[in-house]
Write a protein that holds these residues in place. Sequence first.
Motif, mmCIF file in Angstrom:
data_model
loop_
_atom_site.group_PDB
_atom_site.id
_atom_site.type_symbol
_atom_site.label_atom_id
_atom_site.label_comp_id
_atom_site.label_asym_id
_atom_site.label_seq_id
_atom_site.Cartn_x
_atom_site.Cartn_y
_atom_site.Cartn_z
ATOM 1 N N ILE A 1 -40.687 1.819 26.768
ATOM 2 C CA ILE A 1 -40.682 1.179 25.414
ATOM 3 C C ILE A 1 -41.433 -0.136 25.705
ATOM 4 N N ALA A 2 -42.531 0.113 24.926
ATOM 5 C CA ALA A 2 -43.855 -1.709 26.156
ATOM 6 C C ALA A 2 -43.327 -2.253 25.884
ATOM 7 N N SER A 3 -43.620 -3.804 26.851
ATOM 8 C CA SER A 3 -43.786 -5.066 26.038
ATOM 9 C C SER A 3 -44.419 -5.397 25.104
ATOM 10 N N GLY A 4 -43.859 -6.332 23.850
ATOM 11 C CA GLY A 4 -44.406 -6.325 22.514
ATOM 12 C C GLY A 4 -43.449 -5.310 21.084
ATOM 13 N N LYS A 5 -43.430 -3.790 21.945
ATOM 14 C CA LYS A 5 -43.209 -2.787 20.907
ATOM 15 C C LYS A 5 -41.339 -2.465 20.806
ATOM 16 N N GLU A 6 -41.221 -2.795 19.604
ATOM 17 C CA GLU A 6 -39.905 -2.741 18.832
ATOM 18 C C GLU A 6 -38.931 -1.229 18.433
ATOM 19 N N VAL A 7 -38.074 -0.746 19.150
ATOM 20 C CA VAL A 7 -37.787 0.678 18.631
ATOM 21 C C VAL A 7 -36.265 0.599 18.308
ATOM 22 N N ALA A 8 -35.565 1.119 17.446
ATOM 23 C CA ALA A 8 -34.109 1.004 16.995
ATOM 24 C C ALA A 8 -34.237 2.275 17.015
ATOM 25 N N SER A 9 -32.615 2.733 16.721
ATOM 26 C CA SER A 9 -32.429 4.035 16.561
ATOM 27 C C SER A 9 -31.000 4.349 16.939
ATOM 28 N N ASP A 10 -30.737 5.165 15.576
ATOM 29 C CA ASP A 10 -29.355 5.292 15.493
ATOM 30 C C ASP A 10 -28.806 6.756 14.954
ATOM 31 N N LEU A 11 -28.258 6.864 16.088
ATOM 32 C CA LEU A 11 -27.944 8.197 16.428
ATOM 33 C C LEU A 11 -26.903 9.301 15.720
ATOM 34 N N ASN A 12 -26.377 8.276 14.288
ATOM 35 C CA ASN A 12 -25.604 8.448 13.190
ATOM 36 C C ASN A 12 -24.522 9.881 13.753
ATOM 37 N N GLY A 13 -23.583 9.791 14.398
ATOM 38 C CA GLY A 13 -22.878 10.311 15.178
ATOM 39 C C GLY A 13 -23.066 11.264 16.274
ATOM 40 N N LYS A 14 -24.496 11.303 16.261
ATOM 41 C CA LYS A 14 -24.787 12.716 17.027
ATOM 42 C C LYS A 14 -25.074 12.823 18.823
ATOM 43 N N THR A 15 -25.465 13.597 19.311
ATOM 44 C CA THR A 15 -26.110 13.021 20.685
ATOM 45 C C THR A 15 -27.066 12.892 21.627
ATOM 46 N N LEU A 16 -27.296 12.083 21.919
ATOM 47 C CA LEU A 16 -28.482 11.949 22.505
ATOM 48 C C LEU A 16 -28.779 12.649 24.135
ATOM 49 N N ASN A 17 -28.880 14.025 24.187
ATOM 50 C CA ASN A 17 -29.575 14.084 25.736
ATOM 51 C C ASN A 17 -30.637 14.140 26.365
ATOM 52 N N THR A 18 -30.262 13.038 27.275
ATOM 53 C CA THR A 18 -31.577 13.058 28.310
ATOM 54 C C THR A 18 -32.048 14.136 28.992
ATOM 55 N N SER A 19 -31.782 13.545 30.167
ATOM 56 C CA SER A 19 -31.865 14.804 31.832
ATOM 57 C C SER A 19 -30.922 15.528 31.652
ATOM 58 N N SER A 20 -30.826 16.836 32.248
ATOM 59 C CA SER A 20 -30.223 17.246 32.226
ATOM 60 C C SER A 20 -29.456 17.753 33.757
ATOM 61 N N SER A 21 -30.872 17.220 35.212
ATOM 62 C CA SER A 21 -30.664 17.304 36.190
ATOM 63 C C SER A 21 -30.516 15.851 36.859
ATOM 64 N N ALA A 22 -30.389 15.079 38.029
ATOM 65 C CA ALA A 22 -30.754 14.507 38.555
ATOM 66 C C ALA A 22 -31.737 14.824 39.063
ATOM 67 N N ASN A 23 -33.170 13.389 39.003
ATOM 68 C CA ASN A 23 -34.036 13.545 39.541
ATOM 69 C C ASN A 23 -34.157 12.533 41.543
ATOM 70 N N THR A 24 -34.513 13.248 42.822
ATOM 71 C CA THR A 24 -35.005 12.456 43.822
ATOM 72 C C THR A 24 -36.710 12.877 44.100
ATOM 73 N N PRO A 25 -36.846 11.478 44.243
ATOM 74 C CA PRO A 25 -36.300 9.768 44.536
ATOM 75 C C PRO A 25 -36.162 10.196 42.511
ATOM 76 N N VAL A 26 -35.161 8.762 42.458
ATOM 77 C CA VAL A 26 -34.872 8.335 41.095
ATOM 78 C C VAL A 26 -35.744 7.818 40.383
#
Length: 222
Positions: free
Chosen positions: A2-27
């Motif tokens: 989310i870049a500087s000056g930008k704005e995002v709002a997310s209502d998940l409405n009871g759902k699940t947001l799955n992001t990374s499924s595995s840990a990354n190295t390096p982080v």
Amino acid sequence: TIASGKEVASDLNGKTLNTSSSANTPVTDDITVEGKLSVSNGTISTANALFYVKGGDLSLSNCSISVSSEYTPVYAEGGTVTAEKVTANVQRTAFNGKGTTMKLTDCEAVSANGAYNVVAVSGSGNLTVSGGSYTSTENAASHDLSYAIAVLGGSEATINTTVSGGNGGVTVLGASTVELTGGSYTGVKACGLYVNEGSTATYKDCTFSGEEADVKVGPNGG
């Protein structure tokens, strides 16, 4: 990101947001916040470093955060973090801010690793914890590792919550200032409150307990 000056709002409405499924190295980070981001009303699941607040503003409400790796889900450098009614189950630290204004209201955070703080603020940051509970686990190797909430490096904090399970409750170090306005602070091995390194703490309407002492002030604490 989310870049500087930008704005995002997310209502998940009871759902699940799955992001990374595995840990990354390096982080690497799932979501970098340089502008403004608000997420509400759902579950966020990740195996990676979830939110990196890079001078931006992050707001979380009515969310559950699950992290399957040892990465910190909310890590901030500068900016602001506001969390209300957020539940976090983590392996190490749930909320970590450096030079950050962080406000946690009615949150519940549980850490499985007693060698890490559940919540930490440093770098002249500002922390407000109101209500909720913060639970760590015992570290059998040391009395002093680790306190569930750590206020470090010239930071200020106002805290009223329930802390349990960790070797210590709240530690105040590095010329920091803490006001405890109520709550319960339990250390399994060390103490409920530890103050040292030119730091000061005041408290009222609190209960403390620990194996070493209920409240312990080091040679340079007050």
